[in-house]
Scaffold this active site. Structure first.
Site, PDB file in Angstrom:
ATOM      1  CB  CYS A 167      41.110 -19.437  -1.634  1.00 32.74           C
ATOM      2  SG  CYS A 167      42.468 -20.151  -2.920  1.00 32.74           S
TER       3      CYS A 167
ATOM      4  CB  CYS B  33      44.963 -21.710  -0.374  1.00 25.85           C
ATOM      5  SG  CYS B  33      43.554 -22.506   0.014  1.00 25.85           S
TER       6      CYS B  33
ATOM      7  CB  CYS C 227      40.104 -23.976  -3.511  1.00 27.00           C
ATOM      8  SG  CYS C 227      40.401 -23.312  -1.616  1.00 27.00           S
TER       9      CYS C 227
ATOM     10  CB  CYS D 145      51.996  -8.686   2.255  1.00 28.07           C
ATOM     11  SG  CYS D 145      52.113  -7.384   0.936  1.00 28.07           S
TER      12      CYS D 145
ATOM     13  CB  CYS E  88      43.594 -25.051  -3.834  1.00 31.21           C
ATOM     14  SG  CYS E  88      43.922 -23.342  -3.593  1.00 31.21           S
TER      15      CYS E  88
HETATM   16 ZN    ZN Z   1      42.662 -22.242  -2.012  1.00 29.83          ZN
END
Ligand code: ZN
Length: 188
Positions: free
Chosen positions: A102, A150, A105, A173, A153
């Site tokens: 990510c 996510c 984070c 996607c 975060c």
């Molecule tokens: Zn994240």
């Protein structure tokens, strides 16, 4: 709706659009058992000496802090649920072994083994590292789509569809700008 707003909606619709690469995944696993092994052993693709956070360690910032931490494009996707233009992410062509984390984070989300070429212009994956996303139904468009965030975060990453390659038939996607690639060896 402004012109820009309309354009963004049309783009977002494109994100749900055509998956032409259904048969194009060279590394496609033969069975669900193979997919499960891939999920279980994802750390095999993590570079040595790279420390990554756990999904169970929440990462919360204020809006102002997010603006400082992310660039404009990252902020738009991760914090405002924007969609990048198709075909713009260098990660579409990333074929090295490694882990996609990510951009908000650093939580690892996918491995290179899970990636395939969907032909949509966005980095696509047929499965994920387990337990890293929360999802919700997105009713902004004509048909509901499943949007995922996510888990650490809360950053928006993309949408998941059921037209991916077998055996999972999933197409995660993902906006490339929301990801950072950590190669197993060599430089980022
Ligand atoms: Zn994240």
């Amino acid at each position: 709706m402004t012109r820009r707003g309309l354009l963004q909606r049309l783009l977002a619709l494109g994100l749900g659009g055509i998956a032409t690469g259904r048969a194009a995944a060279a590394t496609q696993p033969a069975s669900m058992k193979a997919v499960e092994d891939m999920q279980k052993n994802w750390k095999a693709l993590l570079a040595a000496n790279v420390k990554v956070p756990l999904p169970t360690q929440p990462f919360k910032l204020t809006n102002e802090e997010w603006r400082k931490r992310l660039d404009k494009a990252q902020y738009n996707v991760l914090r405002e649920e924007g969609t990048e233009y198709p075909g713009t992410s260098p990660l579409n062509h990333e074929k090295r072994a490694g882990v996609f984390a990510c951009a908000g984070c650093d939580l690892p989300l996918f491995t290179s083994d899970m990636k395939y070429d969907s032909g949509t212009g966005w980095p696509s994956f047929f499965t994920t590292i387990p337990g890293v996303f929360a999802s919700k139904e997105d009713r902004q468009l004509f048909a509901p789509r499943t949007e995922y965030h996510c888990i650490r975060c809360g950053g928006h990453h993309g949408h998941v569809f059921d037209d991916g390659p077998p055996p999972t038939n999933q197409r995660w996607c993902n906006n490339g700008v929301a990801l950072k690639f950590i190669p197993k060896t060599g430089k980022t």
